[in-house]
Design an enzyme around this catalytic site. Structure first.
Site, PDB file in Angstrom:
ATOM      1  N   GLU A  95       0.870  -1.175   0.000  1.00 31.56           N
ATOM      2  CA  GLU A  95       0.000   0.000   0.000  1.00 31.56           C
ATOM      3  C   GLU A  95       0.908   1.227   0.000  1.00 31.56           C
ATOM      4  OE1 GLU A  95      -2.782   0.399   3.240  1.00 31.56           O
ATOM      5  OE2 GLU A  95      -3.507   2.303   2.416  1.00 31.56           O
ATOM      6  N   LYS A 129       4.851   0.588   9.298  1.00 32.35           N
ATOM      7  CA  LYS A 129       4.938   1.855   8.577  1.00 32.35           C
ATOM      8  C   LYS A 129       4.362   3.003   9.399  1.00 32.35           C
ATOM      9  CE  LYS A 129       3.149   0.153   4.810  1.00 32.35           C
ATOM     10  NZ  LYS A 129       2.580  -0.042   3.472  1.00 32.35           N
ATOM     11  N   ARG A 168       5.499 -13.055   9.214  1.00 27.30           N
ATOM     12  CA  ARG A 168       6.126 -11.782   8.856  1.00 27.30           C
ATOM     13  C   ARG A 168       7.460 -11.651   9.579  1.00 27.30           C
ATOM     14  NH1 ARG A 168       2.381  -7.881   8.650  1.00 27.30           N
ATOM     15  NH2 ARG A 168       3.695  -6.102   9.010  1.00 27.30           N
TER      16      ARG A 168
END
Ligand code: ATP
Ligand code: MG
Length: 786
Positions: free
Chosen positions: A54, A290, A280
């Site tokens: 994104e 982020k 992850r």
């Protein structure tokens, strides 16, 4: 898959190069699945993956794991990998990020087959939505967001069906059309899938597919679309449109897989992609989110997305890390289903390992001490030829290294009263100057304050050949020729966080409270050997006995600037018995680390025997970080100060942090190693920070003044005007003057570049020398900018 999409994306039919020979070598569970699918002839023998960020921030090392996996699989199995911007959320996305992501993926060494945007699929996605409604598989719901949540039920109780659930398809279609035309306000209704309100998997209880965002401006589609698809709807269908075969995502999407499969079946997608989840990447001493990284950038905790301490690809790149090292690290971490936290030491190891064979060795003196070689004739310069790589690396390069009468050595490489086992220079002792002669120290010259300003040595003229018998020497140290060495600024970067687990999630302490106050130390007066003249930004070297360094983009020919990429061995890991106790953190950093020791956190064994009991007490009873506990325990003065401060009410960890980091730093290089304040004063400072009377940034200045003997914290704050600025009245003038000075940025912000908020916050912080309450500033700015 509808035929139209195949036509729209004809590249899916192309077959690229044959797989490289190492395809079989990697054997994680995802590659097993791909191999089995190929063997079974699934997906017509095609392999297609995608990396779907994104564009709401810069990529970090966690994303690198996903990139290496997706692009790696495509490469190994002769498949394709797309880069897809998952840009269906108009509020946070920006073109700046799209461009940065593309650049970072390329830098990491990958080329995408197709570059797509989910926002280009708004039309076909809407068509699928209409088809679902027609088929009775979706409906427009007019419950409010809160009601929808309440109706959803709990893990133990089934949900309730919305009264809109069974409305005729025609009615839903009409409402959906009105949503699409922008006739209905935000929050008035949503499109939901009609699945099962009693499903055990709560995600399957009629998930939302579309919501209204009439006022939002999308960075690519502007205001064309008043409705936006949600992740579960957009993601699976985007995969299908592109003919993806294996859709790899992280474990938190495990429960979404059922929707993924339901949706593709409901939409009539033939040969649907398959979602596979993997763990992850999580790293010790690192925050990989982020949102949190953005917070650091906006609040000025770091200099920007490319601050060399950031775990972003930009940051790692500016620090001097190579893409090869990051890929090797991702390979070493591997791909599994089990969520673990990887030791950041593994990344540092991969960086060292990569640079060892690539970075030429040079001599750099960070804290110079002048040495006059009295036996060397005035004006004579001998140009030595110094190999750029050690023998075990078969590279032939060398560089000229001028030797002359006056040279610099490292201040820490000389000791007037050397402890036992000291392997450097001392009065009457001999050391070899790297690639040059053996010298012997004859005299120590001091200034009126008793500080050593110069050494007088003589050299052994027959000692140049390292094979010749030069007699007993204490060791080999690095140096730089005084007349031709180049001045340099050296930025010693360390871990951004001082705690192995800074991101403890909800309920835990704020991640920012673990910021390492020593993560950047700037050494201004370094001298580097003359062969570094003209070194260009990005070039990497090993400063012998210090670590790997890269030329920073701030560097100019007049003033070279180097970033420390990584120390030679991990200064946070086990420290060999080190007799100098005076300034532990500093000494450790300066130590001539050669070869890598096994990496391990500081433990009792690493502490001087006499201090072990105290160390245990500080670590286990007071909860200090191990390295801080050691620093405090090993030094009597620190220990006393700590006891006084905690007795006066200071929180143990705060007191220890000031002592083990700031005090150690402030005392470095001072003639008197005794702090000129007592524990009560330190406790007062800690209390003032806690109460918000001074910001952490300003408190540093206060502390330095305390160390310099300027008095108690309250007096210093008053005398220097360092009190925290909070409240509208105090902040407004600064906010207004920053706004007045940046009209074009305001315009850009109002045109949608909302990421500039961080810029404004930073300017106000700068204007107030860090005295403003960053959160309050941000709030005021957001209000003022509208
Ligand atoms: P963040 O939480 O940092 O914002 P994200 O998952 O929201 O990360 P995206 O831009 O959505 O960020 O991620 C793009 C891709 O990268 C996704 O497929 C995601 O699963 C993957 N990814 C993100 N973070 C990691 C990580 N730490 N380890 C492995 N893959 C990751
Ligand atoms: Mg995400």
């Amino acid at each position: 898959m509808p035929a139209a999409f195949r036509v729209a994306f004809p590249f899916l039919m192309d077959r690229p190069d044959p797989p490289p020979p190492d395809a079989a070598a990697r054997g994680d569970f995802i590659r097993e699945i791909v191999r089995a699918d190929l063997a079974a002839g699934r997906h017509g023998g095609r392999v297609a993956t995608r990396f779907p960020p994104e564009p709401n921030g810069y990529l970090h090392i966690g994303h690198a794991k996903s990139i290496c996996l997706n692009f790696g699989i495509a490469r190994e199995f002769a498949g394709l990998c797309n880069l897809r911007m998952d840009d269906t959320n108009p509020e946070t996305e920006d073109l700046e990020y799209v461009e940065a992501i593309q650049d970072d993926v390329r830098w990491l060494g990958f080329a995408w087959d197709g570059m797509f945007h989910a926002s280009d699929y708004f039309e076909p996605l809407y068509e699928v939505a209409v088809r679902l409604v027609r088929a009775g598989k979706a409906y427009v719901d007019e419950l409010s967001e809160d009601e929808i949540r309440a109706y959803r039920g709990t893990v133990t109780e089934p949900g309730r069906e919305s009264p809109c659930r069974d409305r005729p398809a025609e009615e839903s279609l009409a409402l959906l059309a009105r949503m699409r035309r922008g006739e209905l306000p935000d929050g008035s209704c949503v499109l939901r899938a009609k699945i099962d309100m009693a499903a055990e998997n709560m995600k399957m209880r009629d998930p939302l597919l579309y919501r209204i965002r009439r006022e939002a401006e999308h960075y690519r589609r502007g205001r064309e679309w008043p409705i936006y698809p949600l992740y579960d709807f957009a993601h699976g269908l985007s995969d299908a449109f592109e003919g993806i075969t294996h859709s790899l995502c992280t474990l938190e999407f495990e429960n979404n897989r059922e929707i993924y499969d339901w949706l593709l079946a409901a939409a009539g997608i033939e040969d649907p992609p398959r979602q596979i989840e993997f763990a992850r990447l999580a790293l010790t001493y690192t925050v990989l989110s982020k949102r949190k990284l953005l917070q650091l950038v906006e609040e000025g905790g770091v200099a920007g997305w490319d601050d060399p301490r950031m775990p972003t690809l930009r940051g790692l790149r500016r620090r001097g890390c190579t893409p090869e090292a990051i890929r090797a690290f991702c390979d070493a971490v591997g791909v599994t289903k089990a969520q673990t936290v990887v030791d950041v030491g593994l990344l540092e190891h991969a960086i060292r390992d990569d640079l060892n064979a690539k970075a030429p060795r040079v001599l750099a003196v960070l804290r110079p001490l002048r040495v006059v070689v009295e036996s060397w004739p005035e004006g004579r310069v001998e140009t030595l030829d110094a190999p750029s790589f050690p023998r075990e690396i078969p590279r032939p390069e060398s560089r000229p290294l001028p030797f002359e009468r006056v040279v610099y050595i490292e201040r820490d490489d000389f000791s007037e009263a050397p402890p036992k086992g000291y392997k450097r220079l001392a009065p009457g002792r001999r050391v070899r100057l790297r690639h040059a002669y053996v010298v012997e120290c004859r005299e120590v010259v001091k200034d009126e304050r008793g500080e050593i300003v110069e050494l007088r040595c003589v050299h052994d003229a027959g000692s140049l050949d390292p094979g010749a018998d030069a007699g007993r020497i204490a060791g080999t140290i690095h140096w730089a020729p005084a007349s031709s060495a180049l001045p340099a600024e050296v930025r010693l970067y360390d871990r951004l966080f001082a705690d192995p687990e800074p991101d403890r999630g909800k309920g835990g302490p704020d991640f920012r409270s673990f910021l390492n106050p020593d993560s950047l130390r700037v050494v201004a007066g370094a001298r580097v050997e003359p062969s570094l003249a003209g070194a260009a930004p990005g070039e990497r070297f090993q400063f012998e006995r210090h670590g790997y360094f890269a030329v920073d983009p701030d560097s100019t020919p007049e003033r070279l600037v180097f970033n420390r990429i990584v120390a030679l061995r991990d200064p946070w890991a086990r420290r060999p018995a080190e007799p100098e106790k005076a300034a532990p953190a500093a000494a450790r950093d300066q130590e001539a680390g050669k070869g890598e020791k096994p990496e391990k956190a500081i433990d009792v064994d690493d502490v001087a025997p006499a201090a072990r009991e105290r160390f245990r007490d500080l670590r286990d009873e007071h909860g200090l970080l191990p390295h801080e506990a050691r620093t405090v325990a090993e030094d009597e003065r620190y220990s006393r100060l700590f006891d006084e401060a905690t007795a006066a009410g200071a929180v143990s960890r705060a007191a220890a942090s000031w002592i083990a980091n700031d005090l150690v730093r402030e005392l470095r290089g001072r003639p008197s190693p005794t702090p000129l304040f007592d524990g009560a004063a330190l406790a007062e400072l800690v209390a003032m920070v806690e109460a918000g009377e001074v910001t952490t940034t300003a408190a540093r200045e206060v502390f330095a003044a305390m160390v310099a003997g300027e008095g108690g914290p309250r007096a210093i704050v008053e005398a220097r005007g360092l009190g925290a600025l909070a409240g509208e009245a105090a902040l407004a003038p600064h906010v207004e003057s920053v706004l007045a000075a940046h009209p074009s940025q305001i315009e850009a912000y109002r045109a949608g570049k909302t990421a500039l908020l961080g810029f404004f916050v930073g300017q106000v912080m700068k204007a107030t020398a860090g005295r403003a309450d960053a959160a309050a500033v941000q709030e005021m700015l957001a209000k003022r900018l509208g």
